[in-house]
Scaffold this motif. Structure first.
Motif, PDB file in Angstrom:
ATOM      1  N   ILE A   1       0.887  -1.194  -0.048  1.00 21.16           N
ATOM      2  CA  ILE A   1       0.034  -0.046  -0.112  1.00 21.16           C
ATOM      3  C   ILE A   1       0.864   1.231  -0.206  1.00 21.16           C
ATOM      4  CG2 ILE A   1      -1.948  -1.191   1.087  1.00 21.16           C
ATOM      5  CD1 ILE A   1      -1.099  -0.195   3.825  1.00 21.16           C
ATOM      6  N   GLY A   2       2.193   1.157  -0.381  1.00 22.76           N
ATOM      7  CA  GLY A   2       2.956   2.204  -0.550  1.00 22.76           C
ATOM      8  C   GLY A   2       3.389   3.014   0.997  1.00 22.76           C
ATOM      9  N   ASP A   3       3.355   2.510   2.046  1.00 19.83           N
ATOM     10  CA  ASP A   3       3.731   3.358   3.288  1.00 19.83           C
ATOM     11  C   ASP A   3       4.649   2.275   4.139  1.00 19.83           C
ATOM     12  OD1 ASP A   3       3.858   4.730   5.654  1.00 19.83           O
ATOM     13  OD2 ASP A   3       1.596   4.428   6.155  1.00 19.83           O
ATOM     14  N   ARG A   4       6.033   2.922   4.266  1.00 21.30           N
ATOM     15  CA  ARG A   4       7.054   2.146   4.700  1.00 21.30           C
ATOM     16  C   ARG A   4       6.828   1.902   6.339  1.00 21.30           C
ATOM     17  NH1 ARG A   4      11.456   0.771   1.973  1.00 21.30           N
ATOM     18  NH2 ARG A   4      12.956   1.160   4.206  1.00 21.30           N
ATOM     19  N   GLU A   5       6.088   2.712   6.978  1.00 18.71           N
ATOM     20  CA  GLU A   5       5.886   3.052   8.346  1.00 18.71           C
ATOM     21  C   GLU A   5       4.436   2.446   8.591  1.00 18.71           C
ATOM     22  OE1 GLU A   5       6.792   6.707   9.996  1.00 18.71           O
ATOM     23  OE2 GLU A   5       8.980   6.610   9.638  1.00 18.71           O
ATOM     24  N   ALA A   6       3.822   1.798   7.864  1.00 22.66           N
ATOM     25  CA  ALA A   6       2.384   1.022   8.102  1.00 22.66           C
ATOM     26  C   ALA A   6       2.453   0.278   9.392  1.00 22.66           C
ATOM     27  CB  ALA A   6       1.810   0.657   6.646  1.00 22.66           C
ATOM     28  N   PHE A   7       3.223  -0.694   9.581  1.00 22.25           N
ATOM     29  CA  PHE A   7       3.283  -1.571  10.552  1.00 22.25           C
ATOM     30  C   PHE A   7       3.382  -1.037  11.875  1.00 22.25           C
ATOM     31  CE2 PHE A   7       5.071  -5.047  13.232  1.00 22.25           C
ATOM     32  CZ  PHE A   7       3.972  -5.858  13.130  1.00 22.25           C
ATOM     33  N   SER A   8       4.402   0.148  11.906  1.00 21.67           N
ATOM     34  CA  SER A   8       4.350   0.705  13.348  1.00 21.67           C
ATOM     35  C   SER A   8       3.091   1.420  13.807  1.00 21.67           C
ATOM     36  CB  SER A   8       5.775   1.683  13.469  1.00 21.67           C
ATOM     37  OG  SER A   8       5.542   2.603  12.267  1.00 21.67           O
ATOM     38  N   LYS A   9       2.609   1.987  12.710  1.00 20.66           N
ATOM     39  CA  LYS A   9       1.162   2.789  12.901  1.00 20.66           C
ATOM     40  C   LYS A   9       0.369   2.013  13.049  1.00 20.66           C
ATOM     41  CE  LYS A   9       2.631   6.371   9.372  1.00 20.66           C
ATOM     42  NZ  LYS A   9       1.955   6.780   7.835  1.00 20.66           N
TER      43      LYS A   9
ATOM     44  N   ASP B   1      13.657   1.083  12.878  1.00 15.37           N
ATOM     45  CA  ASP B   1      13.547   1.784  14.308  1.00 15.37           C
ATOM     46  C   ASP B   1      12.231   2.132  14.760  1.00 15.37           C
ATOM     47  OD1 ASP B   1      16.466   1.343  14.380  1.00 15.37           O
ATOM     48  OD2 ASP B   1      16.913   3.320  14.022  1.00 15.37           O
ATOM     49  N   ASP B   2      11.308   2.527  13.625  1.00  9.44           N
ATOM     50  CA  ASP B   2      10.058   2.834  14.114  1.00  9.44           C
ATOM     51  C   ASP B   2       9.130   1.679  14.702  1.00  9.44           C
ATOM     52  OD1 ASP B   2      10.101   1.998  11.181  1.00  9.44           O
ATOM     53  OD2 ASP B   2       7.968   2.328  11.459  1.00  9.44           O
ATOM     54  N   VAL B   3       9.480   0.739  14.272  1.00 12.83           N
ATOM     55  CA  VAL B   3       8.856  -0.447  14.817  1.00 12.83           C
ATOM     56  C   VAL B   3       9.413  -0.748  16.253  1.00 12.83           C
ATOM     57  CG1 VAL B   3       8.644  -2.941  14.391  1.00 12.83           C
ATOM     58  CG2 VAL B   3       8.444  -1.682  12.583  1.00 12.83           C
ATOM     59  N   ILE B   4      10.543  -0.604  16.380  1.00 16.06           N
ATOM     60  CA  ILE B   4      11.040  -0.901  17.880  1.00 16.06           C
ATOM     61  C   ILE B   4      10.390   0.429  18.765  1.00 16.06           C
ATOM     62  CG2 ILE B   4      13.038  -0.936  19.154  1.00 16.06           C
ATOM     63  CD1 ILE B   4      14.771  -1.687  16.764  1.00 16.06           C
ATOM     64  N   ALA B   5      10.232   1.545  18.167  1.00 18.36           N
ATOM     65  CA  ALA B   5       9.913   2.546  19.083  1.00 18.36           C
ATOM     66  C   ALA B   5       8.389   2.337  19.330  1.00 18.36           C
ATOM     67  CB  ALA B   5      10.070   3.786  18.360  1.00 18.36           C
ATOM     68  N   ALA B   6       7.583   1.816  18.362  1.00 14.32           N
ATOM     69  CA  ALA B   6       6.088   1.430  18.613  1.00 14.32           C
ATOM     70  C   ALA B   6       5.990   0.580  19.672  1.00 14.32           C
ATOM     71  CB  ALA B   6       5.509   1.124  17.278  1.00 14.32           C
ATOM     72  N   MET B   7       6.774  -0.549  19.581  1.00 15.74           N
ATOM     73  CA  MET B   7       6.834  -1.616  20.583  1.00 15.74           C
ATOM     74  C   MET B   7       6.936  -0.981  21.991  1.00 15.74           C
ATOM     75  SD  MET B   7       8.739  -4.859  18.624  1.00 15.74           S
ATOM     76  CE  MET B   7       8.409  -5.794  20.103  1.00 15.74           C
ATOM     77  N   ALA B   8       8.043  -0.118  22.005  1.00 18.52           N
ATOM     78  CA  ALA B   8       8.529   0.222  23.449  1.00 18.52           C
ATOM     79  C   ALA B   8       7.470   1.209  23.907  1.00 18.52           C
ATOM     80  CB  ALA B   8       9.774   0.875  23.287  1.00 18.52           C
ATOM     81  N   GLU B   9       6.755   1.844  23.196  1.00 22.32           N
ATOM     82  CA  GLU B   9       5.753   3.035  23.450  1.00 22.32           C
ATOM     83  C   GLU B   9       4.382   2.723  23.563  1.00 22.32           C
ATOM     84  OE1 GLU B   9       6.743   6.161  20.761  1.00 22.32           O
ATOM     85  OE2 GLU B   9       9.079   6.262  21.612  1.00 22.32           O
TER      86      GLU B   9
END
Length: 508
Positions: free
Chosen positions: A225-233, A259-267
């Motif tokens: 779907i063209g969004d590299r941060e879709a999983f963390s979102k 890194d955005d996935v790690i941040a999402a997990m932590a936060e």
């Protein structure tokens, strides 16, 4: 062979025919079997008693093509049913899943008593194909070449009242040389975020308190779907759903673990401190031959970042021993990563040829005795590390979600079992008050073994939950059904984020 993708109307047999589903392979297949159960029950079938062993009007095999000799095992099982079918006019046998997608017409040629063969892309057609086979009195083979309907849009008969799989994508864009899954499941196809969240919200409304986001390469979500941060979102959005206590996912690929996935997990408080990160090999040479897009340094860097952000995270992995061309030096590199990463648990597999994969025809296949010796060394090292890591849990106070069917000795030991936030299995003393699967208890860990923990003291707190209410309501409904309508699929309980087959569905 029929390949049309037109949607057929639902079939309603209205005759209380019984069905049994036999599921092999990974979590994706388990989730698909929940869909198959929902489809059959919507069409009027009822679940055969547990342990019916083929004594049902319809027996469905949901197959896996990843395991060694998967085809021989399938035909052996089909052979056992042949005389039963002869004695039971009207009995039907269906074969679906990855092996069906792969072998197609071969199944009916080798087992002409099979009535239906369907693929991974058209599981929604099963009731129609069964009815068509009955009316036309001939086998129906229908293998769609692309996905007809995302599995989560189909009816579902979920195996747990308090925990659920939620599929966010199907297919895989990777080309690992040991894996045949992309050829059978196709390229990655992502669901719309709104559809995923709507399903999660609906599940929570029904009492589910834990969900596991599922995909062949779950953290590549967004590439379609063209969004590299879709999983963390998506992880952060799950954190905003009231009543959703635990979120897990399986299985990610190191290439896409950003890194955005790690941040999402932590936060995100309800995203659990647990990660299954397949390694496969610690050798850069072998990883290149496997066509894995990361190298040892990149992998250990991810582990370091996760531990820095989530200190108590339990990290598990998959490792293949004896891949073609693996030298003793290559294997020592795998042992090095295991020592450095200190996995809570590792799922270790001896390499074996998977027909249809590039690795199966590679030179320098490793002798069985060499593979076995390396495998034993790896298992011994990981057992030692698992035990040491579990010993660090002794004295900690943990919140457990009470599980169903996960403690095989619970009846004799007068214990119950549950999963900690990091997914460690804990057996605890049964309290005087009623505790239901889905409820939450607080315990203190008193003993550690390599693969489980014990809490032998009194339970410190019991929190009754909506998930426990849902389990109780469902059990009451099951008990009220007529005799013969029981659960026939393998027990799932809390969906484990740990793979059943390396290199296969949901394992990358």
């Amino acid at each position: 062979m029929t390949t049309s993708s037109d949607r057929s109307p639902a079939v309603d047999v209205r005759s209380s025919k019984s069905y049994e589903i036999r599921t092999y392979g990974c979590q994706m297949n388990v989730h698909d079997s929940e869909r198959l159960s929902g489809l059959l029950e919507e069409a009027g079938y009822v679940r055969a008693p547990e342990g019916s062993n083929g004594d049902a009007d319809v027996v469905v095999f949901n197959t896996c093509a990843v395991r060694e000799n998967a085809d021989n095992k399938l035909y052996g099982n089909l052979g056992h049913l042949a005389p039963m079918k002869t004695k039971r006019p009207g009995m039907q046998i269906a074969v679906g899943g990855c092996l069906a997608q792969k072998d197609r017409d071969t199944i009916v040629k080798r087992a002409p008593w099979v009535d239906v063969v369907f693929g991974t892309h058209n599981i929604g057609k099963l009731p129609v194909l069964l009815e068509r086979a009955r009316v036309q009195e001939e086998a129906q083979v229908e293998i769609a070449e692309s996905l007809e309907a995302f599995p989560s849009t189909l009816p579902t008969r979920r195996e747990s009242a308090y925990a659920a799989w939620v599929s966010i994508s199907v297919g895989c864009n990777n080309t690992c040389t040991f894996c045949i899954v992309p050829a059978l499941r196709g390229k990655e196809k992502d669901r719309r975020p709104g559809d995923i969240l709507a399903e999660v919200e609906a599940l929570v409304a029904e009492g589910v308190s834990e969900i596991t986001l599922l995909g062949q390469n779950v953290n590549a979500y967004g590439s379609d779907i063209g969004d590299r941060e879709a999983f963390s979102k998506l992880l952060r959005a799950c954190g905003n759903i009231e009543g959703l206590e635990r979120v897990r996912f399986t299985s990610p690929h190191p290439r896409d673990f950003t890194d955005d996935v790690i941040a999402a997990m932590a936060e995100t408080p309800n995203v659990m401190p647990q990660l299954h990160m397949p390694l496969q090999s610690g050798s850069d040479t072998v990883l290149k031959a496997m066509r894995r897009s990361y190298r040892q340094e990149r992998y250990l860097g991810i582990i370091e970042k996760v531990r820095a952000a989530i200190p108590h995270a339990a990290i598990t992995t998959d490792i293949i021993v004896g891949f073609p061309g693996e030298t003793e030096e290559d294997f020592e590199q795998t042992l090095h990563v295991v020592r450095e990463a200190r996995f809570a648990q590792a799922f270790t597999f001896q390499y074996s040829k998977r027909p249809g994969t590039p690795a199966a025809t590679m030179d320098n296949q490793i002798p069985k005795q060499v593979v076995q010796a390396r495998y034993e060394r790896l298992v011994a090292l990981q057992e030692e590390i698992s035990w040491e890591e579990n010993k660090k849990q002794v004295g900690r106070t943990l919140e457990l979600m009470v599980a169903e069917g996960e403690g095989r000795k619970d009846d004799t030991t007068h214990r119950l079992s549950g999963r900690a936030a990091d997914n460690r299995l804990v057996h605890f003393t049964k309290p005087d008050q009623e505790v239901r699967p889905g409820d939450v208890v607080t315990v203190e860990v008193t003993y550690a073994a390599p693969h489980h923990l014990l809490a032998e003291g009194p339970v410190l707190d019991v929190r009754r939950t909506r998930a426990g209410d849902a389990w109780e309501k469902r059990n009451a409904a099951e008990a009220a059904k007529p005799a013969g309508v029981m659960l026939g699929l393998p027990k799932v309980g809390v969906p484990e984020p740990l793979p059943l087959a390396t290199g296969g569905c949901a394992v990358d």
